[in-house]
Design a protein around this motif. Sequence first.
Motif, short mmCIF file in Angstrom:
data_model
loop_
_atom_site.label_atom_id
_atom_site.label_comp_id
_atom_site.label_asym_id
_atom_site.label_seq_id
_atom_site.Cartn_x
_atom_site.Cartn_y
_atom_site.Cartn_z
N ALA A 1 0.85 -1.19 0.00
CA ALA A 1 0.00 0.00 0.00
C ALA A 1 0.88 1.25 0.00
O ALA A 1 2.06 1.20 0.39
CB ALA A 1 -0.91 0.00 1.22
N HIS A 2 0.33 2.38 -0.44
CA HIS A 2 1.10 3.62 -0.41
C HIS A 2 1.57 3.90 1.02
O HIS A 2 0.83 3.72 1.98
CB HIS A 2 0.23 4.78 -0.89
N HIS A 3 2.81 4.38 1.14
CA HIS A 3 3.41 4.55 2.47
C HIS A 3 2.63 5.52 3.34
O HIS A 3 2.61 5.39 4.57
CB HIS A 3 4.87 4.99 2.32
N TRP A 4 1.99 6.52 2.72
CA TRP A 4 1.30 7.53 3.55
C TRP A 4 0.01 7.00 4.17
O TRP A 4 -0.56 7.65 5.03
CB TRP A 4 1.02 8.77 2.71
N THR A 5 -0.43 5.82 3.72
CA THR A 5 -1.66 5.24 4.30
C THR A 5 -1.36 4.37 5.51
O THR A 5 -2.28 3.99 6.23
CB THR A 5 -2.39 4.39 3.26
N ARG A 6 -0.08 4.08 5.75
CA ARG A 6 0.28 3.09 6.76
C ARG A 6 0.54 3.74 8.11
O ARG A 6 1.63 3.60 8.69
CB ARG A 6 1.49 2.28 6.29
N ASN A 7 -0.46 4.42 8.66
CA ASN A 7 -0.31 4.99 9.99
C ASN A 7 -1.69 5.28 10.59
O ASN A 7 -2.70 5.35 9.88
CB ASN A 7 0.54 6.28 9.95
N LYS A 8 -1.70 5.44 11.90
CA LYS A 8 -2.93 5.62 12.66
C LYS A 8 -3.71 6.85 12.22
O LYS A 8 -4.94 6.79 12.06
CB LYS A 8 -2.57 5.72 14.14
N GLN A 9 -3.02 7.96 12.00
CA GLN A 9 -3.70 9.21 11.67
C GLN A 9 -4.44 9.11 10.33
O GLN A 9 -5.60 9.52 10.22
CB GLN A 9 -2.69 10.37 11.65
N TRP A 10 -3.79 8.55 9.31
CA TRP A 10 -4.44 8.43 8.01
C TRP A 10 -5.62 7.46 8.09
O TRP A 10 -6.68 7.73 7.51
CB TRP A 10 -3.43 7.95 6.97
N ILE A 11 -5.42 6.37 8.80
CA ILE A 11 -6.49 5.37 8.89
C ILE A 11 -7.71 5.93 9.60
O ILE A 11 -8.86 5.74 9.16
CB ILE A 11 -5.95 4.11 9.61
N GLU A 12 -7.51 6.68 10.70
CA GLU A 12 -8.64 7.25 11.42
C GLU A 12 -9.41 8.24 10.55
O GLU A 12 -10.63 8.36 10.66
CB GLU A 12 -8.15 7.93 12.70
N ALA A 13 -8.71 8.94 9.66
CA ALA A 13 -9.36 9.95 8.82
C ALA A 13 -10.03 9.36 7.59
O ALA A 13 -10.98 9.95 7.06
CB ALA A 13 -8.33 11.00 8.40
N ASN A 14 -9.58 8.19 7.13
CA ASN A 14 -10.03 7.70 5.82
C ASN A 14 -10.73 6.34 5.82
O ASN A 14 -11.46 6.05 4.87
CB ASN A 14 -8.83 7.62 4.87
N VAL A 15 -10.51 5.52 6.81
CA VAL A 15 -11.14 4.20 6.84
C VAL A 15 -12.51 4.33 7.49
O VAL A 15 -12.63 4.53 8.70
CB VAL A 15 -10.27 3.17 7.58
#
Length: 388
Positions: A209-223
């Motif tokens: 997966a794109h590296h910028w998606t692999r963290n808590k902050q991105w996941i909370e905002a987008n998943v």
Amino acid sequence: MKTSTLNTLLVAKAIFKKTKSLVNSGDKHSCTAGIILLQDFVELVVLAALDELDKNEQRNLESKSFDELLGELKKLNVPVIKSGTIKALNKQRVISKHYGQLSEPASVITYFNTAENFVDALLEHVVGAKLQEIFLTDILKDGPAKTLIKDAITLAEQGKFLDSLVGLRKAFYISYEFEYCIYAFRLREANDNGLSDWLGLGVSGGRKAHHWTRNKQWIEANVKKPTDYIQINHEKLKTDCMEWGISTVDTENFRRLTPEVVETEKETWHLDYYTNFAANELNIENFNYCLEIVLDFLLKKQEFDASHKWPKRVKSVPAPPIYVGKPILSMPFQGATITGYVKEDYYYSVDRIVSGFNTAEQYLYVHLYPQKAEFSIHEHIWGYLLNE
């Protein structure tokens, strides 16, 4: 099954795949090309069946006509269904190939469907499986993906097309798509790039997966739903398909024509599909199409994976001795940063022997870890030790 039989069926399968796209085009010229290939496909399957049944390797088939080959099957009490239509297919192929006469798309479709039924009936009698199932049982390695596909075939035969399509997608997921699942990164901070974080994740899920998606902050905002944990990097998917010799279009078609799935915890599966998907795609035609694609994908990936060669590790040699108090360096030269020291209560392994930047020096690349039962990853030491 004989190796020669299987090889002939592999060639027939490749021809069949090309034939299918030609006969479904609706164009007279493409359909005429398709009927020529279709006859070649049928004849190869007949030859494969006769080869399999020839236990003593005594039957001479090279000089026999197509009708005579069908006669050989009947002599062996092999059911030859729709033999009249199959013989007519052979005659139509001669007319098209040698006299340039175009075939009507509607009649070509009829020949195609009859040929498919003929081949499946023939192979079920001779080897106990249909053409698609042969490639599953004889080539695909044993494992969870193979089990899921076999179960999906059974469910499709029972008319349970949603469950069967979900089974195909699960097989695709555990074999490949999990590499785009970022669920394991849901607690990882955006600025945490430490080795302990990666080791703590345990599996390689999400690494494509794109590296910028692999963290808590991105996941909370987008998943927003479970299947959003799948974040496809389409450039990576395209590159993999090209490298493995797989159609990117077919792969994307498969992903659109099967329900989305994601496995968050062991055996915890989540499902997602459109309501109009259920109304339009839960049928045997879509299942067979998706089955063909996923088998091709898994077999090509399996072939690619098997082509890799690695140094053998069957034999081992005693590790060179290392001495307590010696410094462990981050790089193989004397001025490098010291990452730790050899400790008395530590186990060690020597992974590599390397020349230093100063060619007069030789270093051991070592891994040291505590002897105690419980310890953290931070207590591990990796680095270079001067081999004196």
